[in-house]
Design an enzyme around this catalytic site. Structure first.
Site, mmCIF file in Angstrom:
data_model
loop_
_atom_site.group_PDB
_atom_site.id
_atom_site.type_symbol
_atom_site.label_atom_id
_atom_site.label_comp_id
_atom_site.label_asym_id
_atom_site.label_seq_id
_atom_site.Cartn_x
_atom_site.Cartn_y
_atom_site.Cartn_z
ATOM 1 N N GLY A 249 0.845 -1.194 0.000
ATOM 2 C CA GLY A 249 0.000 0.000 0.000
ATOM 3 C C GLY A 249 0.877 1.241 0.000
ATOM 4 N N THR B 278 6.384 -6.539 2.302
ATOM 5 C CA THR B 278 7.512 -6.164 1.435
ATOM 6 C C THR B 278 8.840 -6.594 2.052
ATOM 7 O OG1 THR B 278 6.251 -4.270 0.678
ATOM 8 C CG2 THR B 278 8.624 -4.172 0.341
ATOM 9 N N ASP C 123 0.776 2.548 9.043
ATOM 10 C CA ASP C 123 0.394 1.766 10.232
ATOM 11 C C ASP C 123 1.446 1.823 11.349
ATOM 12 O OD1 ASP C 123 -1.666 1.030 8.547
ATOM 13 O OD2 ASP C 123 -0.820 -0.927 8.066
ATOM 14 N N GLU D 194 -9.623 0.041 12.622
ATOM 15 C CA GLU D 194 -10.312 -0.913 11.731
ATOM 16 C C GLU D 194 -10.129 -2.344 12.211
ATOM 17 O OE1 GLU D 194 -8.692 -0.722 7.769
ATOM 18 O OE2 GLU D 194 -6.629 -0.924 8.456
ATOM 19 N N ARG E 173 -4.024 7.812 3.467
ATOM 20 C CA ARG E 173 -2.750 7.529 2.777
ATOM 21 C C ARG E 173 -2.466 8.550 1.691
ATOM 22 N NH1 ARG E 173 -3.462 1.297 1.633
ATOM 23 N NH2 ARG E 173 -3.225 1.979 -0.511
HETATM 24 O O1 F6P Z 1 -1.010 -1.007 5.350
HETATM 25 C C1 F6P Z 1 -1.563 0.212 5.018
HETATM 26 C C2 F6P Z 1 -3.062 0.105 4.919
HETATM 27 O O2 F6P Z 1 -3.561 1.364 4.548
HETATM 28 C C3 F6P Z 1 -3.766 -0.413 6.155
HETATM 29 O O3 F6P Z 1 -3.908 0.569 7.150
HETATM 30 C C4 F6P Z 1 -5.055 -0.904 5.580
HETATM 31 O O4 F6P Z 1 -5.615 -1.914 6.371
HETATM 32 C C5 F6P Z 1 -4.633 -1.446 4.238
HETATM 33 O O5 F6P Z 1 -3.416 -0.804 3.905
HETATM 34 C C6 F6P Z 1 -5.622 -1.214 3.122
HETATM 35 O O6 F6P Z 1 -5.157 -1.895 2.017
HETATM 36 P P1 F6P Z 1 -5.669 -1.671 0.528
HETATM 37 O O7 F6P Z 1 -5.146 -0.355 0.058
HETATM 38 O O8 F6P Z 1 -5.093 -2.812 -0.209
HETATM 39 O O9 F6P Z 1 -7.158 -1.654 0.594
#
Ligand code: F6P
Length: 357
Positions: free
Chosen positions: A11, A114, A136, A231, A284
């Site tokens: 991510g 990763t 995270d 979450e 993000r």
């Molecule tokens: O690891 C970063 C993160 O944003 C987590 O906080 C979240 O659970 C996950 O990636 C979401 O993943 P994706 O972008 O694959 O939905």
């Protein structure tokens, strides 16, 4: 002459570009000649030899730019040793790309999954240097990851905005914060945003304790209550289930996420209106906050130093306020979680914040 491969995997998060810029600037400013091979969309680019030659100008003007100029994707470690749909051995293909291009090293920016693959490549004999990215902050071996502070800012802004509407309407509000299986992001945004209740995976909650806190606030004259819910938050009952039992239970789960389940239960037990806000991937997005720009640039510069010295097999991390190199085998496969007995949890409780425990 150094031939450097670079990729961003998993991510995305803020400051990936700042970190890559840091690596390239520090190497170029040393006077070393370099060729930079930017692999596209994470490990996929390395597997399928999909890359772009990058020059100085690619790294100019990207300090403040969110996302990643290389693109990213998830290539799960769990299946990395399985052949792809055309029978290609993915690990072998990565090694071949590396050797075919006669790379001196590979710079990998990523989080937990990763790092497992990065360590595997190290075990296969590749020269690897990694940088810790994730909102995270759950990466073992470093006190801080870049992206985290930017995400804390965004989640905090969200809680701040909810505050005004919550107080106007006298409602209970839940803000669901990312963080996967750990609670750093929720804990920090929750404290910064003045949440009354913070629920994190590391401290399983009891719904009755949550209801007690809401009632206690009402009794004291507060018309509203704000919950910051990770979450990955989990109830005490669910935390007692085995992995298999929990998986089975989740098959018939009727809520989009844990926050909606908690909202339903609060309504059932108190009759109060509850609203759920999920900032989701906005956490993000956007440009990195100043802290992350500085932090990622410093990590990048130190990674450049390792490359110039030919020291490989390390993640450039941050421990006890110092930038350190951490052996990849110490990082890979381990999760860093919030310690329920840590000072920050105790202090939050002293402030009157409930963790539902
Ligand atoms: O690891 C970063 C993160 O944003 C987590 O906080 C979240 O659970 C996950 O990636 C979401 O993943 P994706 O972008 O694959 O939905």
């Amino acid at each position: 002459m150094k031939r450097i491969g670079m990729l961003t995997s998993g991510g995305d998060c803020q400051a990936l570009n700042a970190a890559m810029r840091g690596v390239v600037k520090s190497v170029l400013n040393s006077g070393e000649q370099v060729e930079i091979y930017g692999f596209l969309d994470g490990y996929k680019g390395l597997i399928y030899s999909n890359f772009r030659m990058l020059t100085w100008s690619d790294f100019s003007g990207i300090l403040t730019k969110g996302g990643t100029i290389l693109g990213s994707s998830r290539t799960p470690f769990k299946t990395i040793k399985d052949p792809d749909e055309n029978g290609l051995d993915k690990v072998d293909a990565m090694l071949q790309t590396y050797h075919k291009l006669r790379l001196d090293c590979l710079v990998v920016l990523g989080g937990n999954g990763t790092h497992k693959t990065a360590n595997l490549l190290r075990q296969e004999g590749l020269n690897v240097v990694t940088l810790p990215k994730t909102i995270d902050n759950d990466l073992y071996g470093t006190d801080m990851t870049f992206g985290f502070q930017s995400a804390v800012d965004i989640a905090t802004d969200c809680i701040d905005m909810i505050h005004t509407t919550a107080s106007s309407h006298g409602r209970v509000f839940i803000v669901e914060v990312m963080g996967h299986k750990v609670g750093y992001l929720t804990l920090n945004a929750g404290i910064a945003g003045g949440a009354d209740i913070i629920l994190i995976p590391e401290i399983p909650y009891d719904i009755d304790k949550i209801v007690d806190k809401i009632n206690e606030r009402n009794a004291k004259g507060s018309r509203f209550t704000i919950l910051a819910v990770a979450e990955g938050a989990i109830s005490k009952e669910d935390a007692k289930l085995s992995k298999k039992e929990y998986k089975e239970k989740m098959k018939n789960y009727k809520y989009p996420s844990v926050s909606y389940e908690i909202a339903d239960k609060i309504l059932e037990k108190t009759g109060k209106e509850v609203r759920v806000t999920v900032p989701g991937h906005t956490q993000r997005g956007g440009s990195p906050c100043p802290y992350d720009r500085v932090f990622a640039s410093r990590l990048g510069a130190e990674a450049g130093k390792l490359i110039l010295k030919g020291e490989y097999g390390f993640m450039v991390g941050y421990r006890n306020r110092e930038i350190v190199k951490v052996p990849l085998e110490e990082v890979a496969g381990k999760l860093k979680m919030v310690d329920p007995k840590s000072a920050i949890i105790k202090e939050a409780k002293m402030l009157g914040i409930s963790f539902g425990d």
